[in-house]
Scaffold this motif. Structure first.
Motif, PDB file in Angstrom:
ATOM      1  N   LYS A  24      49.272  26.852  44.808  1.00 27.12           N
ATOM      2  CA  LYS A  24      49.544  25.544  44.313  1.00 27.12           C
ATOM      3  C   LYS A  24      48.777  25.503  43.009  1.00 27.12           C
ATOM      4  O   LYS A  24      47.820  25.888  42.666  1.00 27.12           O
ATOM      5  CB  LYS A  24      49.148  24.571  45.071  1.00 27.12           C
ATOM      6  N   LYS A  25      49.607  24.931  41.863  1.00 25.51           N
ATOM      7  CA  LYS A  25      48.852  24.905  40.685  1.00 25.51           C
ATOM      8  C   LYS A  25      48.054  23.865  40.667  1.00 25.51           C
ATOM      9  O   LYS A  25      46.752  23.945  39.889  1.00 25.51           O
ATOM     10  CB  LYS A  25      50.039  24.173  39.625  1.00 25.51           C
ATOM     11  N   SER A  26      48.062  22.689  41.691  1.00 25.78           N
ATOM     12  CA  SER A  26      46.967  21.969  41.780  1.00 25.78           C
ATOM     13  C   SER A  26      45.719  22.328  42.270  1.00 25.78           C
ATOM     14  O   SER A  26      44.525  21.761  42.169  1.00 25.78           O
ATOM     15  CB  SER A  26      47.192  20.772  42.744  1.00 25.78           C
ATOM     16  N   ASP A  27      45.615  23.589  43.025  1.00 25.89           N
ATOM     17  CA  ASP A  27      44.348  24.295  43.299  1.00 25.89           C
ATOM     18  C   ASP A  27      43.687  25.028  42.199  1.00 25.89           C
ATOM     19  O   ASP A  27      42.378  25.584  42.453  1.00 25.89           O
ATOM     20  CB  ASP A  27      44.867  25.363  44.382  1.00 25.89           C
ATOM     21  N   LEU A  28      44.353  25.191  41.072  1.00 23.52           N
ATOM     22  CA  LEU A  28      43.530  25.894  39.943  1.00 23.52           C
ATOM     23  C   LEU A  28      42.468  24.998  39.310  1.00 23.52           C
ATOM     24  O   LEU A  28      42.530  23.647  39.094  1.00 23.52           O
ATOM     25  CB  LEU A  28      44.791  26.345  38.953  1.00 23.52           C
ATOM     26  N   LYS A  29      41.654  25.403  38.839  1.00 21.53           N
ATOM     27  CA  LYS A  29      40.312  24.849  38.234  1.00 21.53           C
ATOM     28  C   LYS A  29      40.064  25.622  36.976  1.00 21.53           C
ATOM     29  O   LYS A  29      40.023  26.800  36.815  1.00 21.53           O
ATOM     30  CB  LYS A  29      39.316  24.786  39.058  1.00 21.53           C
ATOM     31  N   GLY A  30      39.589  24.878  35.925  1.00 23.05           N
ATOM     32  CA  GLY A  30      38.785  25.491  34.621  1.00 23.05           C
ATOM     33  C   GLY A  30      39.907  26.516  33.848  1.00 23.05           C
ATOM     34  O   GLY A  30      40.755  26.181  33.550  1.00 23.05           O
ATOM     35  N   ALA A  31      39.435  27.786  33.769  1.00 28.31           N
ATOM     36  CA  ALA A  31      39.737  28.700  32.681  1.00 28.31           C
ATOM     37  C   ALA A  31      41.410  29.126  33.272  1.00 28.31           C
ATOM     38  O   ALA A  31      42.291  29.240  32.723  1.00 28.31           O
ATOM     39  CB  ALA A  31      39.419  29.823  32.577  1.00 28.31           C
ATOM     40  N   SER A  32      41.497  29.145  34.696  1.00 26.91           N
ATOM     41  CA  SER A  32      42.745  29.560  35.377  1.00 26.91           C
ATOM     42  C   SER A  32      43.806  28.387  35.070  1.00 26.91           C
ATOM     43  O   SER A  32      45.074  28.774  34.922  1.00 26.91           O
ATOM     44  CB  SER A  32      42.641  29.850  36.848  1.00 26.91           C
TER      45      SER A  32
END
Length: 61
Positions: A24-32
């Protein structure tokens, strides 16, 4: 463009996974998260495929 650190390579792998729909895109944080939005799948694939040997964990400076 090759990754300059292990952390950058890992972030590119996470962004690539989200771009492909595997995570999920919502699981990405920061630089990713910003990488997923600003880079193409081809660019992310190149960065994620960078050889880790000899790379620092984090880029200094």
């Amino acid at each position: 463009m090759p990754a300059t650190s292990k952390a950058q390579q890992k972030a590119a792998g996470a962004a690539l996974s989200a771009k492909r729909g595997d995570t999920k895109k919502s699981d990405l944080k920061g630089a990713s998260r910003s990488m997923e939005e600003s880079m193409s799948e081809k660019e992310l694939k190149e960065m994620a495929a960078t050889e880790r040997k000899g790379k620092p964990e984090h880029k200094s400076g």
